[in-house]
Motif scaffolding. Structure first.
Motif, mmCIF file in Angstrom:
data_model
loop_
_atom_site.group_PDB
_atom_site.id
_atom_site.type_symbol
_atom_site.label_atom_id
_atom_site.label_comp_id
_atom_site.label_asym_id
_atom_site.label_seq_id
_atom_site.Cartn_x
_atom_site.Cartn_y
_atom_site.Cartn_z
ATOM 1 N N GLN A 185 0.819 -1.210 0.000
ATOM 2 C CA GLN A 185 0.000 0.000 0.000
ATOM 3 C C GLN A 185 0.856 1.263 0.000
ATOM 4 O O GLN A 185 0.341 2.361 0.154
ATOM 5 C CB GLN A 185 -0.954 -0.015 1.199
ATOM 6 N N GLY A 186 2.150 1.096 -0.163
ATOM 7 C CA GLY A 186 3.019 2.256 -0.291
ATOM 8 C C GLY A 186 3.615 2.780 0.995
ATOM 9 O O GLY A 186 4.212 3.856 1.001
ATOM 10 N N ASP A 187 3.471 2.047 2.100
ATOM 11 C CA ASP A 187 4.050 2.501 3.365
ATOM 12 C C ASP A 187 5.573 2.394 3.287
ATOM 13 O O ASP A 187 6.127 1.305 3.156
ATOM 14 C CB ASP A 187 3.506 1.660 4.520
ATOM 15 N N ILE A 188 6.234 3.536 3.386
ATOM 16 C CA ILE A 188 7.676 3.613 3.193
ATOM 17 C C ILE A 188 8.442 2.766 4.212
ATOM 18 O O ILE A 188 9.400 2.074 3.867
ATOM 19 C CB ILE A 188 8.134 5.087 3.212
ATOM 20 N N GLN A 189 8.021 2.809 5.465
ATOM 21 C CA GLN A 189 8.689 2.028 6.511
ATOM 22 C C GLN A 189 8.487 0.535 6.278
ATOM 23 O O GLN A 189 9.417 -0.251 6.415
ATOM 24 C CB GLN A 189 8.161 2.427 7.897
ATOM 25 N N ALA A 190 7.277 0.158 5.902
ATOM 26 C CA ALA A 190 6.994 -1.251 5.633
ATOM 27 C C ALA A 190 7.805 -1.747 4.435
ATOM 28 O O ALA A 190 8.325 -2.869 4.452
ATOM 29 C CB ALA A 190 5.497 -1.449 5.387
ATOM 30 N N GLN A 191 7.942 -0.922 3.422
ATOM 31 C CA GLN A 191 8.727 -1.316 2.248
ATOM 32 C C GLN A 191 10.190 -1.533 2.624
ATOM 33 O O GLN A 191 10.798 -2.531 2.241
ATOM 34 C CB GLN A 191 8.619 -0.248 1.154
ATOM 35 N N ASN A 192 10.750 -0.589 3.373
ATOM 36 C CA ASN A 192 12.148 -0.722 3.787
ATOM 37 C C ASN A 192 12.327 -1.941 4.694
ATOM 38 O O ASN A 192 13.281 -2.701 4.541
ATOM 39 C CB ASN A 192 12.638 0.550 4.473
ATOM 40 N N ASN A 193 11.400 -2.116 5.633
ATOM 41 C CA ASN A 193 11.487 -3.268 6.540
ATOM 42 C C ASN A 193 11.381 -4.591 5.779
ATOM 43 O O ASN A 193 12.121 -5.538 6.075
ATOM 44 C CB ASN A 193 10.404 -3.193 7.615
ATOM 45 N N LEU A 194 10.478 -4.658 4.811
ATOM 46 C CA LEU A 194 10.327 -5.887 4.038
ATOM 47 C C LEU A 194 11.606 -6.154 3.230
ATOM 48 O O LEU A 194 12.069 -7.293 3.139
ATOM 49 C CB LEU A 194 9.107 -5.798 3.118
ATOM 50 N N GLY A 195 12.187 -5.098 2.687
ATOM 51 C CA GLY A 195 13.467 -5.252 1.998
ATOM 52 C C GLY A 195 14.531 -5.827 2.918
ATOM 53 O O GLY A 195 15.287 -6.728 2.536
ATOM 54 N N MET A 196 14.583 -5.329 4.146
ATOM 55 C CA MET A 196 15.551 -5.837 5.124
ATOM 56 C C MET A 196 15.264 -7.287 5.485
ATOM 57 O O MET A 196 16.189 -8.077 5.675
ATOM 58 C CB MET A 196 15.542 -4.970 6.393
ATOM 59 N N MET A 197 13.982 -7.628 5.600
ATOM 60 C CA MET A 197 13.626 -9.007 5.929
ATOM 61 C C MET A 197 14.092 -9.958 4.834
ATOM 62 O O MET A 197 14.657 -11.013 5.131
ATOM 63 C CB MET A 197 12.118 -9.110 6.156
ATOM 64 N N TYR A 198 13.882 -9.575 3.575
ATOM 65 C CA TYR A 198 14.364 -10.407 2.468
ATOM 66 C C TYR A 198 15.894 -10.440 2.442
ATOM 67 O O TYR A 198 16.491 -11.459 2.129
ATOM 68 C CB TYR A 198 13.824 -9.907 1.126
ATOM 69 N N GLN A 199 16.512 -9.326 2.756
ATOM 70 C CA GLN A 199 17.985 -9.261 2.778
ATOM 71 C C GLN A 199 18.559 -10.259 3.784
ATOM 72 O O GLN A 199 19.519 -10.960 3.506
ATOM 73 C CB GLN A 199 18.429 -7.830 3.126
ATOM 74 N N ALA A 240 11.064 2.017 -1.415
ATOM 75 C CA ALA A 240 11.243 3.001 -0.336
ATOM 76 C C ALA A 240 12.185 4.118 -0.774
ATOM 77 O O ALA A 240 11.994 5.281 -0.405
ATOM 78 C CB ALA A 240 11.759 2.310 0.922
ATOM 79 N N VAL A 241 13.196 3.784 -1.581
ATOM 80 C CA VAL A 241 14.109 4.805 -2.116
ATOM 81 C C VAL A 241 13.328 5.801 -2.968
ATOM 82 O O VAL A 241 13.567 7.015 -2.902
ATOM 83 C CB VAL A 241 15.251 4.156 -2.926
ATOM 84 N N ALA A 266 16.547 3.482 3.412
ATOM 85 C CA ALA A 266 16.470 2.644 2.216
ATOM 86 C C ALA A 266 17.606 3.008 1.256
ATOM 87 O O ALA A 266 18.190 2.130 0.615
ATOM 88 C CB ALA A 266 15.113 2.805 1.536
ATOM 89 N N GLN A 267 17.940 4.287 1.174
ATOM 90 C CA GLN A 267 19.060 4.708 0.327
ATOM 91 C C GLN A 267 20.353 4.065 0.821
ATOM 92 O O GLN A 267 21.157 3.573 0.024
ATOM 93 C CB GLN A 267 19.153 6.231 0.316
ATOM 94 N N PHE A 268 20.545 4.042 2.132
ATOM 95 C CA PHE A 268 21.709 3.351 2.694
ATOM 96 C C PHE A 268 21.672 1.858 2.346
ATOM 97 O O PHE A 268 22.667 1.282 1.922
ATOM 98 C CB PHE A 268 21.784 3.532 4.214
#
Length: 148
Positions: free
Chosen positions: A3-17, A36-37, A44-46
């Motif tokens: 749904q476009g939540d920036i924190q959720a997107q970054n967190n999900l990226g970290m979970m997959y990472q 998120a970027v 997310a940029q980091f």
């Protein structure tokens, strides 16, 4: 995240990472991190810089890592500041620059990255007093300009 939540997107990226709660998948990590970027998330940029630095989900590209670390560092992400110090100290994708390495280590240390302080102390053993003075002035100026 969908749904476009920036924190959720970054967190999900970290979970997959990291493979936390989902199967580790670097490509999916980058996909969610980029979302998120696109919304200008400094963390997310980091994380995108880290993906390029390590070659996780994207081809390893130190110049691209440097670009994203710089963007995040200028927005106050302390670990990005520390990583810039490392890249300058090692001359990764750019000429070695002890003064800028020292500057970024100092800034990162001021922002709570203990390892940056240790890296700065090690670097100082291989610097002249003039180089240390120049680096200290640069970091002082940066911190004065960029902190409240």
């Amino acid at each position: 995240a969908n749904q476009g939540d920036i924190q959720a997107q970054n967190n999900l990226g970290m979970m997959y990472q990291k493979g936390q709660g989902v199967a580790q998948n670097y490509e999916k990590a980058v996909k969610w991190t980029r979302k998120a970027v696109e919304q200008d998330s400094p963390y997310a940029q980091f994380n995108l810089g880290l993906a390029y630095y390590n070659g996780h989900g994207v081809p390893k590209d130190l110049a691209e890592a440097f670009k994203w670390f710089t963007i995040a560092a200028k927005k106050g992400v302390a670990v990005a500041q520390a990583n810039l110090g490392v890249m300058y100290a090692k001359g990764e994708s750019l000429p070695e620059n002890k003064i800028l390495a020292h500057m970024w280590f100092t800034i990162a240390a001021e922002n709570g990255v203990y390892a940056a302080l240790k890296n700065k102390e090690l670097l100082e053993k291989d610097m002249t007093p003039e180089q240390i003075s120049t680096a200290s002035k640069k970091s002082g100026y940066w911190l004065e300009k960029n902190t409240n």
